[in-house]
Design a protein around this motif. Structure first.
Motif, PDB file in Angstrom:
ATOM      1  N   LEU A 220       0.840  -1.189   0.000  1.00 39.79           N
ATOM      2  CA  LEU A 220       0.000   0.000   0.000  1.00 39.79           C
ATOM      3  C   LEU A 220       0.878   1.242   0.000  1.00 39.79           C
ATOM      4  O   LEU A 220       1.766   1.386   0.836  1.00 39.79           O
ATOM      5  CB  LEU A 220      -0.908   0.007   1.231  1.00 39.79           C
ATOM      6  N   GLY A 221       0.658   2.128  -0.974  1.00 42.08           N
ATOM      7  CA  GLY A 221       1.372   3.396  -1.030  1.00 42.08           C
ATOM      8  C   GLY A 221       0.400   4.549  -0.860  1.00 42.08           C
ATOM      9  O   GLY A 221      -0.585   4.643  -1.584  1.00 42.08           O
ATOM     10  N   LEU A 222       0.653   5.414   0.115  1.00 43.08           N
ATOM     11  CA  LEU A 222      -0.216   6.556   0.380  1.00 43.08           C
ATOM     12  C   LEU A 222       0.568   7.855   0.253  1.00 43.08           C
ATOM     13  O   LEU A 222       1.723   7.938   0.676  1.00 43.08           O
ATOM     14  CB  LEU A 222      -0.809   6.466   1.798  1.00 43.08           C
ATOM     15  N   ALA A 223      -0.066   8.866  -0.331  1.00 41.71           N
ATOM     16  CA  ALA A 223       0.578  10.169  -0.455  1.00 41.71           C
ATOM     17  C   ALA A 223       0.483  10.957   0.845  1.00 41.71           C
ATOM     18  O   ALA A 223       1.294  11.841   1.099  1.00 41.71           O
ATOM     19  CB  ALA A 223      -0.057  10.969  -1.594  1.00 41.71           C
ATOM     20  N   SER A 224      -0.491  10.634   1.668  1.00 43.33           N
ATOM     21  CA  SER A 224      -0.649  11.317   2.946  1.00 43.33           C
ATOM     22  C   SER A 224      -1.737  10.607   3.747  1.00 43.33           C
ATOM     23  O   SER A 224      -2.364   9.663   3.269  1.00 43.33           O
ATOM     24  CB  SER A 224      -1.020  12.788   2.740  1.00 43.33           C
ATOM     25  N   PHE A 225      -1.950  11.067   4.970  1.00 46.11           N
ATOM     26  CA  PHE A 225      -3.046  10.556   5.786  1.00 46.11           C
ATOM     27  C   PHE A 225      -3.356  11.596   6.850  1.00 46.11           C
ATOM     28  O   PHE A 225      -2.542  12.478   7.146  1.00 46.11           O
ATOM     29  CB  PHE A 225      -2.691   9.208   6.420  1.00 46.11           C
ATOM     30  N   SER A 226      -4.538  11.498   7.409  1.00 44.26           N
ATOM     31  CA  SER A 226      -4.966  12.457   8.423  1.00 44.26           C
ATOM     32  C   SER A 226      -4.646  11.962   9.828  1.00 44.26           C
ATOM     33  O   SER A 226      -4.090  12.684  10.647  1.00 44.26           O
ATOM     34  CB  SER A 226      -6.467  12.728   8.286  1.00 44.26           C
TER      35      SER A 226
ATOM     36  N   LEU B 126       4.053  -1.091   3.724  1.00 39.90           N
ATOM     37  CA  LEU B 126       3.290   0.158   3.791  1.00 39.90           C
ATOM     38  C   LEU B 126       4.241   1.323   3.556  1.00 39.90           C
ATOM     39  O   LEU B 126       5.245   1.464   4.253  1.00 39.90           O
ATOM     40  CB  LEU B 126       2.613   0.295   5.155  1.00 39.90           C
ATOM     41  N   GLN B 127       3.921   2.155   2.553  1.00 36.69           N
ATOM     42  CA  GLN B 127       4.787   3.272   2.186  1.00 36.69           C
ATOM     43  C   GLN B 127       4.004   4.579   2.259  1.00 36.69           C
ATOM     44  O   GLN B 127       2.953   4.712   1.639  1.00 36.69           O
ATOM     45  CB  GLN B 127       5.324   3.073   0.767  1.00 36.69           C
TER      46      GLN B 127
END
Length: 256
Positions: free
Chosen positions: A139-145, A169-170
């Protein structure tokens, strides 16, 4: 009439998008194909076919097209995957080839590349409850809250639940975004609950120089999860016993 149809089909295959696919197959290496296949969550049977030296490039192009990861108008899903996997040379070549043969621009500023959480990476699908299913390995995410032991809350409000299959996880912001101690601890709590997780990476972002440790801290319960932070070209790994970031360089500098 039939001859004309064959001629038109052949022309279509060797110009425009068809020509791009042929050239893309030429620049994909065995390692890059297998990395992409894992990133996109291809099933084992298809990954086995990609081991074949003769047919792997053909099958990889076919699989990506079938899943919409490359289309006649957009290859931003592929470009994003190559970027996350640090296959920058192939990323540049793929973008250049696409623009050259189709006449369409596909840049890193594309909306779908800025918000990878909305992309379909094979097994990463949106459910009807505005959250992701939990059946994915990378899973690659650009951001999260925010995050906790149950889920990651994205900035658009969607939820990523704890996954029993997640291995990598990235968090790659591409813009040096700063995360608070609470956000980082939340991600570590989430990581604890993903039983198969092996790697947690923070890339191109700012993190607290040290994290709280103690009997209640999730840092002490990370099992064998490798936690890394790459704010620049020189990366760091987390010393969970001290809550400190240690440089991966020969000097092994500790951030205080």
């Amino acid at each position: 009439m039939a001859a004309k149809h064959v001629e038109e089909t052949a022309k279509k295959n060797y110009t425009g998008f068809g020509r791009f696919k042929a050239k893309l197959g030429d620049i994909l290496t065995k390692d890059s194909i297998l990395q992409l296949a894992t990133f996109f969550g291809y099933p084992p049977a298809q990954i086995d076919l990609l081991q074949n030296e003769i047919s792997r490039n053909h099958f990889m192009i076919r699989y990506m097209e079938e899943r919409g990861q490359i289309t006649e108008t957009d290859i931003s899903t592929l470009l994003y995957a190559l970027k996350v996997l640090n296959l920058h040379e192939i990323q540049k070549k793929a973008q250049t080839l696409f623009e050259l043969h189709t006449g369409k621009r596909c840049t890193g500023n594309d909306q779908s590349m800025q918000q990878p959480e909305d992309l379909n990476f094979g097994k990463l699908d949106l459910g009807s409850n505005e959250s992701f299913t939990s059946d994915f390995t990378i899973l690659g995410l650009a951001s999260f809250s925010s995050a906790d032991q149950h889920s990651i809350t994205l900035e658009n409000g969607k939820l990523v639940p704890v996954s029993s299959t997640l291995e990598d996880l990235q968090i790659n912001t591409n813009n040096g975004k700063e995360f608070t101690q609470d956000q980082v601890i939340g991600i570590l709590l989430f990581a604890q609950q993903c039983k198969r997780l092996k790697k947690l990476s923070f890339i191109d972002c700012l993190l607290p120089l040290s994290l709280l440790v103690g009997s209640l801290s999730p840092i002490t319960k990370l099992r064998n999860i490798q936690v890394s932070w790459t704010p620049t070209e020189h990366g760091f790994h987390l010393d969970s016993s001290r809550g400190k970031w240690v440089s991966n360089s020969k000097e092994a500098t500790t951030l205080e």
